[in-house]
Design a protein around this motif. Structure first.
Motif, PDB file in Angstrom:
ATOM      1  N   ASN A  82      -9.219  22.268 -17.343  1.00  0.00           N
ATOM      2  CA  ASN A  82      -9.363  20.822 -17.182  1.00  0.00           C
ATOM      3  C   ASN A  82      -8.065  20.147 -16.747  1.00  0.00           C
ATOM      4  O   ASN A  82      -8.077  18.965 -16.390  1.00  0.00           O
ATOM      5  CB  ASN A  82      -9.836  20.188 -18.490  1.00  0.00           C
ATOM      6  N   LEU A  83      -6.958  20.885 -16.804  1.00  0.00           N
ATOM      7  CA  LEU A  83      -5.641  20.280 -16.549  1.00  0.00           C
ATOM      8  C   LEU A  83      -5.372  20.260 -15.042  1.00  0.00           C
ATOM      9  O   LEU A  83      -4.571  21.029 -14.512  1.00  0.00           O
ATOM     10  CB  LEU A  83      -4.561  21.065 -17.296  1.00  0.00           C
ATOM     11  N   LYS A  84      -6.026  19.362 -14.348  1.00  0.00           N
ATOM     12  CA  LYS A  84      -6.001  19.344 -12.890  1.00  0.00           C
ATOM     13  C   LYS A  84      -4.630  19.021 -12.300  1.00  0.00           C
ATOM     14  O   LYS A  84      -4.383  19.279 -11.128  1.00  0.00           O
ATOM     15  CB  LYS A  84      -7.016  18.335 -12.355  1.00  0.00           C
ATOM     16  N   LYS A  85      -3.744  18.448 -13.114  1.00  0.00           N
ATOM     17  CA  LYS A  85      -2.408  18.111 -12.625  1.00  0.00           C
ATOM     18  C   LYS A  85      -1.382  19.191 -12.956  1.00  0.00           C
ATOM     19  O   LYS A  85      -0.208  19.060 -12.601  1.00  0.00           O
ATOM     20  CB  LYS A  85      -1.953  16.766 -13.204  1.00  0.00           C
ATOM     21  N   LEU A  86      -1.800  20.245 -13.638  1.00  0.00           N
ATOM     22  CA  LEU A  86      -0.871  21.269 -14.101  1.00  0.00           C
ATOM     23  C   LEU A  86      -0.282  22.032 -12.927  1.00  0.00           C
ATOM     24  O   LEU A  86      -1.009  22.550 -12.073  1.00  0.00           O
ATOM     25  CB  LEU A  86      -1.591  22.233 -15.044  1.00  0.00           C
ATOM     26  N   SER A  87       1.043  22.115 -12.882  1.00  0.00           N
ATOM     27  CA  SER A  87       1.722  22.857 -11.816  1.00  0.00           C
ATOM     28  C   SER A  87       2.375  24.137 -12.326  1.00  0.00           C
ATOM     29  O   SER A  87       2.527  25.096 -11.567  1.00  0.00           O
ATOM     30  CB  SER A  87       2.774  21.972 -11.128  1.00  0.00           C
ATOM     31  N   VAL A  88       2.770  24.169 -13.614  1.00  0.00           N
ATOM     32  CA  VAL A  88       3.437  25.345 -14.174  1.00  0.00           C
ATOM     33  C   VAL A  88       2.751  25.748 -15.471  1.00  0.00           C
ATOM     34  O   VAL A  88       2.590  24.922 -16.380  1.00  0.00           O
ATOM     35  CB  VAL A  88       4.935  25.067 -14.448  1.00  0.00           C
ATOM     36  N   LEU A  89       2.344  27.026 -15.559  1.00  0.00           N
ATOM     37  CA  LEU A  89       1.725  27.568 -16.762  1.00  0.00           C
ATOM     38  C   LEU A  89       2.452  28.848 -17.141  1.00  0.00           C
ATOM     39  O   LEU A  89       2.294  29.885 -16.497  1.00  0.00           O
ATOM     40  CB  LEU A  89       0.242  27.845 -16.515  1.00  0.00           C
ATOM     41  N   TYR A  90       3.277  28.764 -18.186  1.00  0.00           N
ATOM     42  CA  TYR A  90       4.042  29.919 -18.664  1.00  0.00           C
ATOM     43  C   TYR A  90       3.567  30.293 -20.061  1.00  0.00           C
ATOM     44  O   TYR A  90       3.710  29.521 -21.009  1.00  0.00           O
ATOM     45  CB  TYR A  90       5.530  29.589 -18.710  1.00  0.00           C
ATOM     46  N   MET A  91       3.028  31.513 -20.198  1.00  0.00           N
ATOM     47  CA  MET A  91       2.568  32.025 -21.495  1.00  0.00           C
ATOM     48  C   MET A  91       3.066  33.443 -21.731  1.00  0.00           C
ATOM     49  O   MET A  91       2.518  34.163 -22.560  1.00  0.00           O
ATOM     50  CB  MET A  91       1.044  32.007 -21.551  1.00  0.00           C
ATOM     51  N   PHE A  92       4.069  33.864 -21.004  1.00  0.00           N
ATOM     52  CA  PHE A  92       4.544  35.236 -21.103  1.00  0.00           C
ATOM     53  C   PHE A  92       5.234  35.516 -22.446  1.00  0.00           C
ATOM     54  O   PHE A  92       5.607  34.614 -23.176  1.00  0.00           O
ATOM     55  CB  PHE A  92       5.471  35.580 -19.936  1.00  0.00           C
ATOM     56  N   LYS A  93       5.345  36.804 -22.748  1.00  0.00           N
ATOM     57  CA  LYS A  93       5.989  37.288 -23.978  1.00  0.00           C
ATOM     58  C   LYS A  93       5.334  36.708 -25.227  1.00  0.00           C
ATOM     59  O   LYS A  93       5.971  36.076 -26.067  1.00  0.00           O
ATOM     60  CB  LYS A  93       7.489  37.001 -23.954  1.00  0.00           C
ATOM     61  N   ASN A  94       4.029  36.912 -25.325  1.00  0.00           N
ATOM     62  CA  ASN A  94       3.262  36.623 -26.527  1.00  0.00           C
ATOM     63  C   ASN A  94       2.395  37.847 -26.823  1.00  0.00           C
ATOM     64  O   ASN A  94       2.671  38.946 -26.328  1.00  0.00           O
ATOM     65  CB  ASN A  94       2.404  35.368 -26.327  1.00  0.00           C
ATOM     66  N   SER A  95       1.363  37.670 -27.625  1.00  0.00           N
ATOM     67  CA  SER A  95       0.413  38.754 -27.919  1.00  0.00           C
ATOM     68  C   SER A  95      -1.004  38.287 -27.606  1.00  0.00           C
ATOM     69  O   SER A  95      -1.945  38.575 -28.348  1.00  0.00           O
ATOM     70  CB  SER A  95       0.538  39.187 -29.385  1.00  0.00           C
ATOM     71  N   LEU A  96      -1.138  37.562 -26.519  1.00  0.00           N
ATOM     72  CA  LEU A  96      -2.442  37.054 -26.122  1.00  0.00           C
ATOM     73  C   LEU A  96      -3.355  38.197 -25.702  1.00  0.00           C
ATOM     74  O   LEU A  96      -2.904  39.194 -25.122  1.00  0.00           O
ATOM     75  CB  LEU A  96      -2.286  36.051 -24.983  1.00  0.00           C
ATOM     76  N   SER A  97      -4.642  38.067 -25.969  1.00  0.00           N
ATOM     77  CA  SER A  97      -5.601  39.124 -25.676  1.00  0.00           C
ATOM     78  C   SER A  97      -6.829  38.542 -24.989  1.00  0.00           C
ATOM     79  O   SER A  97      -6.937  37.331 -24.788  1.00  0.00           O
ATOM     80  CB  SER A  97      -5.995  39.853 -26.961  1.00  0.00           C
ATOM     81  N   GLY A  98      -7.763  39.420 -24.642  1.00  0.00           N
ATOM     82  CA  GLY A  98      -8.964  38.978 -23.954  1.00  0.00           C
ATOM     83  C   GLY A  98      -8.755  38.888 -22.460  1.00  0.00           C
ATOM     84  O   GLY A  98      -7.714  39.272 -21.925  1.00  0.00           O
ATOM     85  N   HIS A  99      -9.740  38.365 -21.763  1.00  0.00           N
ATOM     86  CA  HIS A  99      -9.713  38.249 -20.307  1.00  0.00           C
ATOM     87  C   HIS A  99      -8.956  36.996 -19.875  1.00  0.00           C
ATOM     88  O   HIS A  99      -8.851  36.029 -20.628  1.00  0.00           O
ATOM     89  CB  HIS A  99     -11.132  38.199 -19.755  1.00  0.00           C
ATOM     90  N   ILE A 100      -8.459  37.032 -18.652  1.00  0.00           N
ATOM     91  CA  ILE A 100      -7.912  35.822 -18.038  1.00  0.00           C
ATOM     92  C   ILE A 100      -9.104  34.986 -17.583  1.00  0.00           C
ATOM     93  O   ILE A 100      -9.924  35.449 -16.783  1.00  0.00           O
ATOM     94  CB  ILE A 100      -7.025  36.162 -16.833  1.00  0.00           C
ATOM     95  N   PRO A 101      -9.254  33.761 -18.091  1.00  0.00           N
ATOM     96  CA  PRO A 101     -10.441  32.966 -17.733  1.00  0.00           C
ATOM     97  C   PRO A 101     -10.524  32.715 -16.228  1.00  0.00           C
ATOM     98  O   PRO A 101      -9.554  32.277 -15.609  1.00  0.00           O
ATOM     99  CB  PRO A 101     -10.238  31.654 -18.501  1.00  0.00           C
TER     100      PRO A 101
END
Length: 324
Positions: A82-101
């Motif tokens: 929903n974040l239509k204005k988002l230009s940068v998405l950084y989520m590296f170096k975590n323990s996230l799981s599941g599929h990339i939506p």
């Protein structure tokens, strides 16, 4: 982080400040989703744990979301689409799981996405091919599988594509040759097969190409380094055959070359050129033959030369001692 958030929530202090106060330790509170005027959310390099609240998808004015280098777990919420204005998405170096939506393909303003060093699985969404403003995609060090989407060839603004250290399979899409601004292409340590497409030679700005530790077959592309910018090439531990292509022989910009562990062949004195900036080269465990040329002494920056386990004859020329 606290100083940044004070400025962001000053127009609505009463509900916001207690919410902000809970961020410092523990999990990310869902009440952050009420900060409707928030433009940047910087939570990186903390010890935050737990899931990413789906309520962050309500931050319709957000342009930057930095959540990297924490201990976050669980899936990436599809609501972030929903974040239509988002230009940068950084989520590296975590323990996230599941599929990339796949819904992230709706982030039409996105220029950089970095999800490396997580436990993400499944395939790379083909919807990423709709993100025409992307300049950086970092998905390495996950558990992603399946083919590289041919749709990634639509990303004409892409400069840096890093998909290494996953379980990607299938062939390298020829469509990647359409990425006219690409400078970095990392595909190493996957399960890729088939030949390296000649279209890779269309990447005129390519400076680093890493393909090692896959199951690639066939010859190196004849027009590799066609743009004259290539500095690093690694294709070791594959099943490559044939001679060194003329394009690589004439690639004077090279600094690092690692081609060991293949079945490349040809006369070593004819297959390689003079590389004034070359620092490291490893062509061991191949099928090269002949005598080492005295022209290697013209590689003035050479620090490491590995030519072991080939079919070479003759003497090592004394001129190599002049290379450093």
């Amino acid at each position: 982080m606290a100083r940044f958030l004070e400025k962001s929530v000053s127009s609505n202090p009463s509900p916001s400040l207690p919410c902000v106060a809970t961020i410092k330790n523990g999990s990310i509170p869902s009440c952050l989703g009420r900060l409707s005027q928030l433009v940047s959310l910087l939570l990186y390099n903390n010890s935050l744990s737990g899931p990413i609240p789906s309520e962050l998808g309500n931050l319709r004015n957000l342009s930057e979301l930095y959540m990297d280098t924490n201990r976050l777990t669980g899936p990436i919420p599809p609501s972030l689409s929903n974040l239509k204005k988002l230009s940068v998405l950084y989520m590296f170096k975590n323990s996230l799981s599941g599929h990339i939506p796949s819904e992230l393909g709706n982030l039409e303003s996105l220029t950089e996405i970095s999800l490396y060093h997580n436990n993400l699985s499944g395939s790379i969404p083909s919807s990423f091919g709709d993100l025409r403003s992307l300049s950086l995609v970092h998905l390495y060090q996950n558990r992603l599988s399946g083919p590289i989407p041919v749709e990634l060839g639509n990303l004409k603004s892409l400069v840096d594509l890093e998909l290494s250290e996953n379980k990607l399979s299938g062939s390298i899409p020829a469509s990647l040759g359409n990425l006219s601004n690409l400078e970095i292409l990392f595909l190493r340590d996957n399960q890729l097969s088939g030949s390296i497409p000649n279209e890779i030679g269309n990447l005129m700005k390519l400076t680093v190409l890493e393909l090692d530790h896959n199951h690639l077959t066939g010859n190196l592309p004849h027009n590799i380094c066609h743009g004259g910018s290539l500095k690093g090439l690694t294709a070791s531990e594959n099943h490559l055959v044939g001679p060194i292509p003329r394009g690589l022989k004439n690639c004077t910009t090279l600094k690092r070359v690692f081609l060991e562990g293949n079945r490349l062949r040809g006369n070593i004195s004819e297959g390689f050129g003079v590389y004034p900036y070359l620092e490291f080269i490893d062509i061991s465990d191949n099928e090269f033959y002949g005598e080492v040329s005295s022209e290697w002494g013209l590689c003035k920056s050479l620090q490491s030369l590995s030519i072991a386990r080939n079919n070479l004859t003759g003497r090592i020329p004394a001129e190599i001692g002049n290379s450093h």
